[in-house]
Design a protein around this motif. Structure first.
Motif, PDB file in Angstrom:
ATOM      1  N   ALA A  52       1.674 -12.093   2.654  1.00 52.40           N
ATOM      2  CA  ALA A  52       0.650 -11.053   2.481  1.00 52.40           C
ATOM      3  C   ALA A  52       0.074 -10.708   3.849  1.00 52.40           C
ATOM      4  O   ALA A  52      -0.255 -11.592   4.640  1.00 52.40           O
ATOM      5  CB  ALA A  52      -0.455 -11.525   1.539  1.00 52.40           C
ATOM      6  N   VAL A  53      -0.030  -9.411   4.139  1.00 51.01           N
ATOM      7  CA  VAL A  53      -0.452  -8.938   5.458  1.00 51.01           C
ATOM      8  C   VAL A  53      -1.947  -8.644   5.505  1.00 51.01           C
ATOM      9  O   VAL A  53      -2.626  -9.000   6.461  1.00 51.01           O
ATOM     10  CB  VAL A  53       0.358  -7.681   5.861  1.00 51.01           C
ATOM     11  N   GLY A  54      -2.464  -7.957   4.492  1.00 54.41           N
ATOM     12  CA  GLY A  54      -3.891  -7.670   4.450  1.00 54.41           C
ATOM     13  C   GLY A  54      -4.338  -6.571   5.390  1.00 54.41           C
ATOM     14  O   GLY A  54      -5.488  -6.545   5.812  1.00 54.41           O
ATOM     15  N   ASP A  55      -3.428  -5.626   5.697  1.00 53.59           N
ATOM     16  CA  ASP A  55      -3.792  -4.534   6.607  1.00 53.59           C
ATOM     17  C   ASP A  55      -4.240  -3.276   5.872  1.00 53.59           C
ATOM     18  O   ASP A  55      -4.531  -2.262   6.495  1.00 53.59           O
ATOM     19  CB  ASP A  55      -2.632  -4.207   7.550  1.00 53.59           C
ATOM     20  N   GLY A  56      -4.295  -3.317   4.532  1.00 55.35           N
ATOM     21  CA  GLY A  56      -4.735  -2.176   3.749  1.00 55.35           C
ATOM     22  C   GLY A  56      -3.660  -1.129   3.522  1.00 55.35           C
ATOM     23  O   GLY A  56      -3.882  -0.169   2.798  1.00 55.35           O
ATOM     24  N   SER A  77      -7.759  -5.129   4.048  1.00 53.36           N
ATOM     25  CA  SER A  77      -7.761  -5.518   2.633  1.00 53.36           C
ATOM     26  C   SER A  77      -6.326  -5.790   2.213  1.00 53.36           C
ATOM     27  O   SER A  77      -5.381  -5.323   2.842  1.00 53.36           O
ATOM     28  CB  SER A  77      -8.355  -4.405   1.753  1.00 53.36           C
ATOM     29  N   TYR A  78      -6.182  -6.577   1.139  1.00 54.40           N
ATOM     30  CA  TYR A  78      -4.867  -6.771   0.539  1.00 54.40           C
ATOM     31  C   TYR A  78      -4.618  -5.565  -0.358  1.00 54.40           C
ATOM     32  O   TYR A  78      -5.508  -5.148  -1.099  1.00 54.40           O
ATOM     33  CB  TYR A  78      -4.817  -8.065  -0.273  1.00 54.40           C
ATOM     34  N   TYR A  79      -3.415  -4.993  -0.311  1.00 49.81           N
ATOM     35  CA  TYR A  79      -3.095  -3.810  -1.092  1.00 49.81           C
ATOM     36  C   TYR A  79      -2.091  -4.159  -2.185  1.00 49.81           C
ATOM     37  O   TYR A  79      -1.078  -4.817  -1.915  1.00 49.81           O
ATOM     38  CB  TYR A  79      -2.512  -2.720  -0.185  1.00 49.81           C
ATOM     39  N   LEU A  80      -2.396  -3.732  -3.416  1.00 51.67           N
ATOM     40  CA  LEU A  80      -1.509  -3.965  -4.554  1.00 51.67           C
ATOM     41  C   LEU A  80      -1.064  -2.627  -5.138  1.00 51.67           C
ATOM     42  O   LEU A  80      -1.900  -1.807  -5.515  1.00 51.67           O
ATOM     43  CB  LEU A  80      -2.217  -4.743  -5.662  1.00 51.67           C
ATOM     44  N   SER A  81       0.240  -2.423  -5.241  1.00 52.25           N
ATOM     45  CA  SER A  81       0.772  -1.220  -5.873  1.00 52.25           C
ATOM     46  C   SER A  81       0.867  -1.393  -7.383  1.00 52.25           C
ATOM     47  O   SER A  81       1.004  -0.418  -8.116  1.00 52.25           O
ATOM     48  CB  SER A  81       2.158  -0.900  -5.322  1.00 52.25           C
ATOM     49  N   ASP A  82       0.800  -2.631  -7.852  1.00 51.84           N
ATOM     50  CA  ASP A  82       0.893  -2.928  -9.278  1.00 51.84           C
ATOM     51  C   ASP A  82       0.189  -4.254  -9.543  1.00 51.84           C
ATOM     52  O   ASP A  82      -0.137  -4.992  -8.616  1.00 51.84           O
ATOM     53  CB  ASP A  82       2.363  -3.000  -9.707  1.00 51.84           C
ATOM     54  N   SER A  83      -0.005  -4.569 -10.805  1.00 50.85           N
ATOM     55  CA  SER A  83      -0.710  -5.792 -11.196  1.00 50.85           C
ATOM     56  C   SER A  83       0.061  -7.046 -10.822  1.00 50.85           C
ATOM     57  O   SER A  83       1.281  -7.024 -10.685  1.00 50.85           O
ATOM     58  CB  SER A  83      -0.915  -5.807 -12.718  1.00 50.85           C
ATOM     59  N   VAL A  84      -0.673  -8.147 -10.703  1.00 53.57           N
ATOM     60  CA  VAL A  84      -0.074  -9.472 -10.579  1.00 53.57           C
ATOM     61  C   VAL A  84      -0.520 -10.276 -11.796  1.00 53.57           C
ATOM     62  O   VAL A  84      -1.562 -10.006 -12.385  1.00 53.57           O
ATOM     63  CB  VAL A  84      -0.448 -10.179  -9.254  1.00 53.57           C
TER      64      VAL A  84
END
Length: 142
Positions: free
Chosen positions: A22-26, A52-59
């Motif tokens: 996880a990169v966390g660059d938004g 911020s951590y970016y999510l394209s879909d749910s985990v």
């Protein structure tokens, strides 16, 4: 068991999302890295990201899992109002705490999802925050 050894054993039960890429660059989609950390079944820690951590879909957390961060500093942004951050389906004993969850954009207000969504069969789950930064939504209107 010595105190130092006991602490080392406890640390082996925690993984960081950054350990899985996880990169966390938004901008970078951190979904696969976060899901990989969750899939270990261990407690999952979100350290303060650069943006911020970016999510394209749910985990999807697994049962009896702690997911936590450093409060407002551990910020997760989901793609838009059509995506849940954490989707719990038939799991129990999940604790989500000390995370800030928001959406990148709100393009469709009628499609707004929750930061944490609990579907059928969920039991004994806890969502806690010192500041309310996400909405809690249940399939069964608890």
């Amino acid at each position: 068991m010595s105190k130092a050894l006991n602490n080392k054993v406890k640390l082996n039960d925690i993984v960081s999302v950054t350990d899985f890429g996880a990169v966390g660059d938004g901008v970078t989609d951190d979904r696969a890295a976060i899901q990989a950390a969750i899939d270990t079944g261990k407690a999952v820690y979100f350290p303060k990201p650069s943006v911020s951590y970016y999510l394209s879909d749910s985990v999807a957390p697994v049962s009896n899992q702690l997911i936590y961060g450093d409060g407002q500093a551990s910020h997760i942004q989901v793609k838009d109002g059509s995506v849940n951050c954490f989707y719990l389906d038939g799991v129990g004993g999940v604790i989500v705490r000390d995370l800030k969850i928001s959406t990148v954009s709100q393009t469709n207000a009628t499609a707004y999802k929750a930061g944490v969504y609990m579907d059928t069969g969920c039991r004994n789950n806890l969502v806690r925050s010192e500041e309310h930064t996400s909405e809690l939504q249940s399939h069964h209107d608890l």
